[in-house]
Design an enzyme around this catalytic site. Structure first.
Site, PDB file in Angstrom:
ATOM      1  N   HIS A 215       0.133  -9.514  -1.924  1.00 29.56           N
ATOM      2  CA  HIS A 215      -0.263  -9.168  -0.561  1.00 29.56           C
ATOM      3  C   HIS A 215      -1.652  -9.711  -0.271  1.00 29.56           C
ATOM      4  CE1 HIS A 215      -2.619  -5.563  -1.089  1.00 29.56           C
ATOM      5  NE2 HIS A 215      -1.897  -5.454  -2.089  1.00 29.56           N
TER       6      HIS A 215
ATOM      7  N   ASP B  37      -7.317  -5.609  -5.355  1.00 32.62           N
ATOM      8  CA  ASP B  37      -6.130  -5.262  -4.572  1.00 32.62           C
ATOM      9  C   ASP B  37      -6.031  -5.934  -3.088  1.00 32.62           C
ATOM     10  OD1 ASP B  37      -3.982  -4.068  -3.595  1.00 32.62           O
ATOM     11  OD2 ASP B  37      -4.624  -1.944  -3.606  1.00 32.62           O
TER      12      ASP B  37
ATOM     13  N   GLU C 237       0.683  -4.876   3.722  1.00 30.04           N
ATOM     14  CA  GLU C 237       1.369  -4.150   2.706  1.00 30.04           C
ATOM     15  C   GLU C 237       0.662  -2.746   2.706  1.00 30.04           C
ATOM     16  OE1 GLU C 237       1.479  -1.963  -1.331  1.00 30.04           O
ATOM     17  OE2 GLU C 237      -0.227  -2.906  -0.399  1.00 30.04           O
ATOM     18  N   GLU C 238      -0.654  -2.430   2.686  1.00 28.81           N
ATOM     19  CA  GLU C 238      -1.479  -1.285   2.527  1.00 28.81           C
ATOM     20  C   GLU C 238      -0.944   0.012   3.536  1.00 28.81           C
ATOM     21  OE1 GLU C 238      -2.528  -0.660   0.016  1.00 28.81           O
ATOM     22  OE2 GLU C 238      -3.843  -2.266  -0.992  1.00 28.81           O
TER      23      GLU C 238
ATOM     24  N   ASP D 263       0.310  -7.510  -8.163  1.00 30.22           N
ATOM     25  CA  ASP D 263      -0.214  -6.312  -7.325  1.00 30.22           C
ATOM     26  C   ASP D 263      -0.899  -5.114  -8.160  1.00 30.22           C
ATOM     27  OD1 ASP D 263      -1.591  -5.115  -5.297  1.00 30.22           O
ATOM     28  OD2 ASP D 263       0.279  -4.381  -4.455  1.00 30.22           O
TER      29      ASP D 263
ATOM     30  N   HIS E 258      -8.911   0.700  -3.702  1.00 30.43           N
ATOM     31  CA  HIS E 258      -9.142   1.333  -2.635  1.00 30.43           C
ATOM     32  C   HIS E 258     -10.360   1.890  -2.353  1.00 30.43           C
ATOM     33  CE1 HIS E 258      -4.323   1.846  -1.896  1.00 30.43           C
ATOM     34  NE2 HIS E 258      -4.664   0.514  -2.373  1.00 30.43           N
TER      35      HIS E 258
HETATM   36 ZN   LIG Z   1      -1.975  -3.801  -3.483  1.00 38.05          ZN
END
Ligand SMILES: [Zn+2]
Length: 482
Positions: free
Chosen positions: A298, A310, A344-345, A372, A443
């Site tokens: 993603h 990520d 995606e997130e 991912d 994140h």
């Molecule tokens: Zn991800």
């Protein structure tokens, strides 16, 4: 590395093929197979094995994936779903894929419910005034202007909150103080996602005014970890934030001493119908171009870091693997489709849009996989195949074994963005990465390029190139039930 000389005498008696299986049955690390000529793999022609071995070596030596993730994180940076950053990422990807001379490069647009943080401040007011390091969770509502202030009620798990009475929670700020377990395969993340997703709606149902969680993360650094959070069913959205692990410790010690008052001031914005898109490129198959081997990642990220792990790494891994196959003198039989999913997130919006748009072609999707889970080495090959397709899984794993990749179960997840495909019956695989430190950075503002090891990234490319080439060149039906 283990040399052939240390191979068990018992295993040598079976010849190279059977010996390899014994080696893994014994749970030993993979030896240096690269040196062994003419590896025989049941059902795989020798010329295909030679092509795979060449691809694997070129992948390990190629700087392409690192150059791609360096470019994305440097030239685009943060790329929150639906933001101008994501739009720039979409343009960046389209241009790069064209420059690499892929076929059928295109953007498939869709719209999403957009959400962003504007500001957040979380402070202990009494008994020991101090600011906490916090980040609003995706989907969080805003507090009233000036913030809200209330007493904190602490729970050690989501289950604890669920078992609470309305009298315990009404009018209070809920604090779920549940740690994340460090594991190699990421299995500690599920409880974290449940806590992050459901803290706000469960709190709201019990009459609470806001929700704080201990960050879903495995490091003790003073960063708060972002992530999505579910909207309450009635449409109202409680303010919800994650606090850093040391701040969670502080709040925990204070609540153990007596009543603690906290002020939360969060401002967020949301609107519907905002543009996002999936970026697609192909290596068209020479015989059956309508049959698709999908490898994805993603393109969007959370906004605090630059999304190197990520999922800039995944974007780089699948793109570089497909490019190595595109550069072969002869294409594989089936088409390899690279899908760089948008949004995606904030709720796998790109995945849902892809499955809806291609619903009439899903029977032609031979297999799908998403990278991912960072950039550490792949250590295991998991599948979700029909029971009669398991010999194909074994053959692929044997050609992954020189990379140190062992066999896994037949219960693969495939990755978040292949979820709608998996649910529609498309076989999936996981080239499962070592996730031991993934949730240290996940994140956070600390998800940046320096966390990526070039050699480990190249091993991922090698793993994807072996899998994707075999799936596209061989005549395997991974759905095969009997
Ligand atoms: Zn991800």
């Amino acid at each position: 590395m283990t040399s052939m000389l240390s191979f068990p005498r018992r295993a040598l008696a079976f010849g190279a093929g059977a010996a390899l299986l014994c080696w893994f049955a014994l749970g030993q690390p993979a030896p240096a197979w690269q040196a062994a000529p003419a590896l025989e793999v049941a059902g795989v022609p020798a010329d295909v094995v030679r092509t795979v071995e060449g691809l694997r070596e070129r992948a390990l030596a190629s700087p392409m994936a690192y150059e791609l993730v360096e470019g994305l994180t440097t030239e685009v940076g943060p790329r929150l779903a639906g933001s101008p950053g994501e739009q720039r990422a979409i343009s960046w990807a389209e241009q790069r894929l064209r420059a690499l001379r892929f076929e059928a490069v295109r953007v498939e647009p869709f719209t999403i419910p957009f959400w962003e943080r504007v500001s957040e401040k979380v402070s202990i007011i009494a008994p020991a005034p101090q600011d906490l390091v916090a980040t609003a969770l995706g989907g969080s509502g805003s507090t009233p202007e000036g913030g809200l202030e209330a007493e904190v009620v602490r729970f050690t798990s989501l289950e604890g909150l669920r078992a609470a009475s309305r009298a315990q929670v009404a009018g209070k700020i809920v604090f779920i103080d549940e740690p994340t377990t460090r594991t190699q395969d990421g299995s500690g993340y599920g409880a974290g996602v449940a806590k992050r997703s459901l803290c706000a709606p469960v709190t709201q149902a019990l009459g609470g005014v806001a929700c704080l969680i201990r960050s879903v993360g495995t490091h003790s650094h003073r960063f708060a970890h972002q992530g999505g959070n579910a909207r309450a069913r009635n449409g109202a959205v409680l303010p919800a934030a994650a606090i850093s692990p040391p701040d969670a410790d502080q709040l925990s010690r204070l609540t153990a001493r007596g009543p603690v008052r906290v002020r939360i001031a969060i401002k967020t914005e949301s609107r519907d119908g905002v543009a996002s898109g999936n970026v697609i490129a192909e290596v068209r198959g020479r015989e059956r171009p309508d049959e698709i081997v999908l490898i994805g990642a993603h393109l969007d990220s959370w906004d605090q870091g630059t999304g190197a792990l990520d999922d800039g790494a995944g974007v780089a891994i699948v793109t570089a693997a497909a490019k190595l196959i595109a550069d072969l003198p002869r294409r594989p039989r089936r088409t390899i489709r690279v899908v760089l999913f948008g949004a995606e997130e904030t709720g796998i919006h790109g995945a849902i849009a892809y499955a809806a748009r291609h619903k009439d072609q899903l029977a032609n999707h031979i297999v799908a996989a998403e990278s991912d889970f960072g950039a550490r080495k792949v250590f295991r090959f998991q599948t979700r195949f029909g029971p009669s397709a398991l010999p194909a899984a074994r053959a692929i794993q044997r050609l992954l074994a020189p990379l140190g990749i062992g066999p896994g179960d037949n219960n693969a997840f495939g990755g978040p963005d292949v979820t709608p495909l998996r649910e529609a019956g498309v076989p999936v695989v996981n080239l499962a990465q070592n996730g031991w430190d993934y949730f240290d950075f996940h994140h956070t503002p600390n998800d940046t390029l320096d966390k990526i090891d070039k050699e480990e990234l190249a091993q991922n490319v090698a793993a994807y190139v072996v899998f994707a080439y075999l799936a596209a060149e061989m005549d395997w039906d991974f759905r095969k039930a009997g």
